[in-house]
Motif scaffolding. Sequence first.
Motif, PDB file in Angstrom:
ATOM      1  N   UNK A   1      33.359  10.778  49.810  1.00 53.29           N
ATOM      2  CA  UNK A   1      33.040   9.366  49.976  1.00 53.29           C
ATOM      3  C   UNK A   1      32.680   8.723  48.646  1.00 53.29           C
ATOM      4  N   UNK A   2      31.834   9.416  47.858  1.00 52.57           N
ATOM      5  CA  UNK A   2      31.424   8.925  46.553  1.00 52.57           C
ATOM      6  C   UNK A   2      31.350  10.083  45.578  1.00 52.57           C
ATOM      7  N   UNK A   3      31.709   9.830  44.337  1.00 55.68           N
ATOM      8  CA  UNK A   3      31.524  10.795  43.260  1.00 55.68           C
ATOM      9  C   UNK A   3      30.474  10.229  42.330  1.00 55.68           C
ATOM     10  N   UNK A   4      29.369  10.969  42.158  1.00 56.92           N
ATOM     11  CA  UNK A   4      28.211  10.438  41.455  1.00 56.92           C
ATOM     12  C   UNK A   4      27.829  11.325  40.273  1.00 56.92           C
ATOM     13  N   UNK A   5      27.445  10.699  39.178  1.00 52.73           N
ATOM     14  CA  UNK A   5      26.914  11.423  38.025  1.00 52.73           C
ATOM     15  C   UNK A   5      25.454  11.763  38.285  1.00 52.73           C
ATOM     16  N   UNK A   6      25.057  12.967  37.891  1.00 55.15           N
ATOM     17  CA  UNK A   6      23.701  13.444  38.155  1.00 55.15           C
ATOM     18  C   UNK A   6      23.107  14.022  36.880  1.00 55.15           C
ATOM     19  N   UNK A   7      21.862  13.648  36.580  1.00 50.45           N
ATOM     20  CA  UNK A   7      21.146  14.228  35.443  1.00 50.45           C
ATOM     21  C   UNK A   7      19.648  14.192  35.744  1.00 50.45           C
ATOM     22  N   UNK A   8      19.063  15.365  35.958  1.00 51.14           N
ATOM     23  CA  UNK A   8      17.633  15.463  36.177  1.00 51.14           C
ATOM     24  C   UNK A   8      17.192  15.270  37.613  1.00 51.14           C
ATOM     25  N   UNK A   9      18.132  15.205  38.532  1.00 52.20           N
ATOM     26  CA  UNK A   9      17.796  14.992  39.935  1.00 52.20           C
ATOM     27  C   UNK A   9      18.298  16.137  40.801  1.00 52.20           C
ATOM     28  N   UNK A  10      17.498  16.431  41.838  1.00 50.97           N
ATOM     29  CA  UNK A  10      17.966  17.280  42.908  1.00 50.97           C
ATOM     30  C   UNK A  10      18.662  16.417  43.938  1.00 50.97           C
TER      31      UNK A  10
END
Length: 332
Positions: free
Chosen positions: A226-235
């Motif tokens: 559905x969505x592709x999201x960038x992640x940095x520092x999050x669970x």
Amino acid sequence: MRNVLLVGVLVSLLGCGQGDTLERISGPTMGSSYTVQYVRTPQGPAPEQVKREVEAILEGVDKRFSTYRSDSLTETFNRLPANSCQPMPADVLELVRVGEQLSQQSDGAFDLTVEPLLDLWGFGPQSRMEKVPSEQALASARQRVGHGHLRIVGEQLCKDAPVEVDFNSIAAGHAVDLLVERLQALGVADLLVEATGELKAVGRKPDGSHWKVAVELPRDDRQIAQQVLAVDGFGVSTSGDYRNYFEENGQRYSHTFDARLGRPVKHDLAAVTVFDRSTLMADGYSTLLLVLGPQQGWDFALKHQIAAVFVTRVADGFVSRSTPVFEQVIRQ
């Protein structure tokens, strides 16, 4: 373990340079699997050491929290009668306290002691078959449910009723946090850790780009991003009710339970994804919000400033909406 909706991790091996490489290890854990991806530097630990450290931590988590192995500390406690205590490691007591917090915040909808209900309805480790129980059996099981029957005395976990704890709603998130903490202590600065679908990403890939995750659109038959999201520092944790369920007499019963009612929830919320600095809390809140449902869960997320996406069933498919905090997080 409860079903999760994360399709997986989108990674690229391009752009590695200056002696940095992208390493990947994976294997079975907690009835599912784990994957660790990290940037290996010339000064960092060898892959063999990383794998040993990761698997030792996961084995320890399984021995403490599993409800599917009779020798785990959790199952040893669950077999004790009322008015019993058992010494527990610090992190078991920590998760009990987190469970108490979530139970209080949700007015008892979230509860770590629902295992007798899961077994009764056919979703738990001691279940025999999926079925709608009789009112008499349901009333009997509910007498063995309630976080208020637990208390911590020093380094011991005690119970005043024959309750059984089930940490499956938060144990995987806790495991991810333990792995990230340990790998960072070993000198790994850029990594993405996933266990049974719960994950946390820190830093960047070797080419300088963000780690990315794909959040799945609820479908029974196949996975659709559905969505592709960038992640940095999050669970990141996603809870959903659309895979683990059964139908009887035209009624659908999911494995998501409201402890106050003693039965599966009946609402149109199909999935919730939560971002939090603590993967443990992301794990717990995604379950809590799914239990509360589309409106109560939304109100709770706004009140407690939770970064969350809600996917709700409608007549012609699904609609999603995200909290203001979530929109802020993904713009960072």
